[in-house]
Scaffold this motif. Structure first.
Motif, PDB file in Angstrom:
ATOM      1  N   GLU A 131      77.636 -19.069   6.039  1.00  0.00           N
ATOM      2  CA  GLU A 131      78.421 -18.315   6.810  1.00  0.00           C
ATOM      3  C   GLU A 131      79.807 -18.211   6.694  1.00  0.00           C
ATOM      4  OE1 GLU A 131      78.786 -15.777   9.932  1.00  0.00           O
ATOM      5  OE2 GLU A 131      76.903 -16.416   9.081  1.00  0.00           O
ATOM      6  N   SER A 132      80.376 -19.566   6.187  1.00  0.00           N
ATOM      7  CA  SER A 132      81.671 -19.619   5.700  1.00  0.00           C
ATOM      8  C   SER A 132      82.195 -18.331   5.006  1.00  0.00           C
ATOM      9  CB  SER A 132      82.150 -20.827   5.367  1.00  0.00           C
ATOM     10  OG  SER A 132      81.770 -21.162   4.218  1.00  0.00           O
ATOM     11  N   SER A 133      81.282 -17.839   4.162  1.00  0.00           N
ATOM     12  CA  SER A 133      81.958 -16.638   3.367  1.00  0.00           C
ATOM     13  C   SER A 133      82.242 -15.603   4.019  1.00  0.00           C
ATOM     14  CB  SER A 133      80.767 -16.243   2.293  1.00  0.00           C
ATOM     15  OG  SER A 133      80.382 -17.465   1.539  1.00  0.00           O
ATOM     16  N   ALA A 134      81.851 -15.292   5.564  1.00  0.00           N
ATOM     17  CA  ALA A 134      82.353 -14.215   6.217  1.00  0.00           C
ATOM     18  C   ALA A 134      83.523 -14.290   6.520  1.00  0.00           C
ATOM     19  CB  ALA A 134      81.232 -14.212   7.192  1.00  0.00           C
ATOM     20  N   SER A 160      87.497 -11.616   7.708  1.00  0.00           N
ATOM     21  CA  SER A 160      88.217 -11.933   9.064  1.00  0.00           C
ATOM     22  C   SER A 160      89.560 -10.958   9.363  1.00  0.00           C
ATOM     23  CB  SER A 160      88.388 -13.306   9.605  1.00  0.00           C
ATOM     24  OG  SER A 160      87.117 -13.975   9.624  1.00  0.00           O
ATOM     25  N   ASN A 161      90.249 -10.766   8.435  1.00  0.00           N
ATOM     26  CA  ASN A 161      91.538 -10.279   8.483  1.00  0.00           C
ATOM     27  C   ASN A 161      91.416  -8.712   8.626  1.00  0.00           C
ATOM     28  OD1 ASN A 161      93.481 -12.431   8.634  1.00  0.00           O
ATOM     29  ND2 ASN A 161      93.622 -12.436   6.436  1.00  0.00           N
ATOM     30  N   TYR A 162      90.521  -8.429   7.720  1.00  0.00           N
ATOM     31  CA  TYR A 162      89.994  -6.933   7.991  1.00  0.00           C
ATOM     32  C   TYR A 162      89.338  -6.506   9.283  1.00  0.00           C
ATOM     33  CZ  TYR A 162      90.131  -7.430   2.661  1.00  0.00           C
ATOM     34  OH  TYR A 162      90.751  -7.724   1.316  1.00  0.00           O
ATOM     35  N   VAL A 163      88.495  -7.504   9.701  1.00  0.00           N
ATOM     36  CA  VAL A 163      88.084  -6.851  11.013  1.00  0.00           C
ATOM     37  C   VAL A 163      89.142  -7.327  11.990  1.00  0.00           C
ATOM     38  CG1 VAL A 163      86.301  -7.970  12.901  1.00  0.00           C
ATOM     39  CG2 VAL A 163      85.794  -7.894  10.353  1.00  0.00           C
ATOM     40  N   ASP A 164      90.021  -8.002  11.999  1.00  0.00           N
ATOM     41  CA  ASP A 164      91.023  -8.190  12.944  1.00  0.00           C
ATOM     42  C   ASP A 164      91.943  -6.849  12.970  1.00  0.00           C
ATOM     43  OD1 ASP A 164      90.279 -10.593  13.897  1.00  0.00           O
ATOM     44  OD2 ASP A 164      91.823 -11.877  12.631  1.00  0.00           O
ATOM     45  N   LEU A 197      79.008  -9.389   5.654  1.00  0.00           N
ATOM     46  CA  LEU A 197      80.269  -9.468   6.472  1.00  0.00           C
ATOM     47  C   LEU A 197      80.046 -10.605   7.469  1.00  0.00           C
ATOM     48  CD1 LEU A 197      81.183  -5.453   7.621  1.00  0.00           C
ATOM     49  CD2 LEU A 197      82.307  -7.131   6.013  1.00  0.00           C
ATOM     50  N   GLY A 198      78.869 -10.782   7.595  1.00  0.00           N
ATOM     51  CA  GLY A 198      78.148 -11.821   8.689  1.00  0.00           C
ATOM     52  C   GLY A 198      78.209 -11.335  10.101  1.00  0.00           C
ATOM     53  N   LYS A 199      77.543 -12.061  10.876  1.00  0.00           N
ATOM     54  CA  LYS A 199      77.074 -11.435  12.219  1.00  0.00           C
ATOM     55  C   LYS A 199      78.221 -11.315  13.101  1.00  0.00           C
ATOM     56  CE  LYS A 199      73.819 -12.995  15.893  1.00  0.00           C
ATOM     57  NZ  LYS A 199      72.868 -13.931  16.616  1.00  0.00           N
ATOM     58  N   GLU A 200      78.767 -12.070  13.263  1.00  0.00           N
ATOM     59  CA  GLU A 200      80.325 -11.869  14.233  1.00  0.00           C
ATOM     60  C   GLU A 200      81.139 -10.779  13.782  1.00  0.00           C
ATOM     61  OE1 GLU A 200      80.096 -13.475  17.057  1.00  0.00           O
ATOM     62  OE2 GLU A 200      78.322 -15.022  16.672  1.00  0.00           O
ATOM     63  N   ASN A 201      81.060 -10.670  12.789  1.00  0.00           N
ATOM     64  CA  ASN A 201      82.154  -9.663  12.084  1.00  0.00           C
ATOM     65  C   ASN A 201      81.689  -8.277  12.146  1.00  0.00           C
ATOM     66  OD1 ASN A 201      84.162 -11.343  11.266  1.00  0.00           O
ATOM     67  ND2 ASN A 201      83.708 -11.477   9.253  1.00  0.00           N
ATOM     68  N   LEU A 202      80.089  -8.252  11.814  1.00  0.00           N
ATOM     69  CA  LEU A 202      79.547  -7.047  12.041  1.00  0.00           C
ATOM     70  C   LEU A 202      79.529  -6.618  13.657  1.00  0.00           C
ATOM     71  CD1 LEU A 202      77.877  -4.770  10.676  1.00  0.00           C
ATOM     72  CD2 LEU A 202      75.750  -6.391  10.984  1.00  0.00           C
ATOM     73  N   LEU A 203      79.127  -7.514  14.457  1.00  0.00           N
ATOM     74  CA  LEU A 203      79.360  -6.942  15.838  1.00  0.00           C
ATOM     75  C   LEU A 203      80.390  -6.584  16.404  1.00  0.00           C
ATOM     76  CD1 LEU A 203      76.934  -9.989  17.374  1.00  0.00           C
ATOM     77  CD2 LEU A 203      76.233  -7.702  17.053  1.00  0.00           C
TER      78      LEU A 203
END
Length: 286
Positions: free
Chosen positions: A167-170, A174-178, A263-269
């Motif tokens: 999960e840390s790969s997601a 993070s910066n793109y999502v932010d 992208l990972g669960k949190e980022n995708l949401l």
């Protein structure tokens, strides 16, 4: 002499006496009291001489006033209906337009370094068109690719080596999502509407001169919104240098959907939430 005659003789003298008393009282009031009052009034209020009234020429100006009011209202209505003309650059010169306005789009200006500022409209059109069809045009990505690579957790079991999703790969996304979350969605849609002629021009260069690019954008957004998030971390296999999903239903996903998984669960949401808002605003503009 009878009483009746006596009363008839006395009555005229009584009336005369009353009249004489009234005259004396009037004379006293006029020459004494009224005179004093007039003196006070004269000293307090100057005599006003009324001006001589000259004949006034009556002019009926009502029609002119009404006509003037109508003209003013028409001018005001015409002014409110006229929108300022938007002067667009050419497609080849649109990067300068973006470079000037891009800092106003987000309060996270330090994250704008993630944006590729070369041929931005064409990049956006090509990448979105490919993404809506399930492919990834990395050479036309509007954002720089992450430096960090995907990693998996290696676990030794009785059956051999097992690769588990890390999960840390997601976090590399993070910066793109932010950046996406910090953008003003209202302004994004406004820019899209303003730049639509240039977007259509870039889309026409791909061989679709008669098609509306908004449909392509809508399909790309719908692809993200329809993406299901796995409940559990997917298991991986590594038959070669590249990883594969052990679950065949995940491995059969197209490249765009696999990117959404990475992208990972949190980022995708978060991305789903932002794109849902943008999609609703785009629908109101159509």
């Amino acid at each position: 002499m009878s009483i009746q005659n006596t009363e008839q003789k006395q009555t005229p003298w009584a009336i005369i006496a009353i009249i004489i008393a009234a005259i004396i009282a009037f004379v006293i009031y006029y020459y004494v009291i009224a005179a004093d009052d007039n003196k006070v009034i004269d000293t307090a209020v100057p005599t006003v001489i009324a001006p001589v009234e000259e004949p006034v020429l009556e002019i009926d100006i009502t029609p002119e006033i009404i006509e003037s009011d109508i003209t003013t209202e028409q001018v005001e209505e015409d002014t409110t209906d006229i929108e300022p003309e938007i002067v667009l650059p050419t497609l080849d010169e649109s990067d300068t337009w973006f470079s000037t306005k891009l800092p106003t789009l987000t309060w996270r200006k330090e994250l704008l370094k993630l944006v590729v500022t070369d041929d931005m409209i064409r990049r956006f059109v090509v990448f979105t068109d490919n993404f809506s069809q399930g492919t990834l045009a990395y050479e036309h990505t509007p954002l720089i690719t992450p430096n960090a690579k995907f990693t998996a957790v290696e676990e030794q079991t009785n059956e051999g080596i097992k690769w588990q999703w890390d999960e840390s790969s997601a976090r590399r996304f993070s910066n793109y999502v932010d950046l996406l979350r910090s953008m003003d969605s209202e302004m994004l849609v406004q820019w899209y509407v303003e730049l639509k002629p240039l977007i259509d021009q870039a889309y026409g260069e791909l061989g679709y001169p008669e098609q509306d690019f908004t449909e392509v954008l809508h399909n790309a957004i719908t692809k993200v919104l329809d993406m299901e998030v796995p409940k559990n971390q997917p298991e991986l296999e590594r038959p070669s240098v590249m990883y594969k999903y052990k679950d065949e239903s995940l491995e059969s996903l197209d490249d765009a959907e696999k990117l959404l998984l990475r992208l990972g669960k949190e980022n995708l949401l978060v991305i789903k939430s932002v794109l849902l808002e943008i999609n609703e605003k785009l629908a109101r503009e159509r």
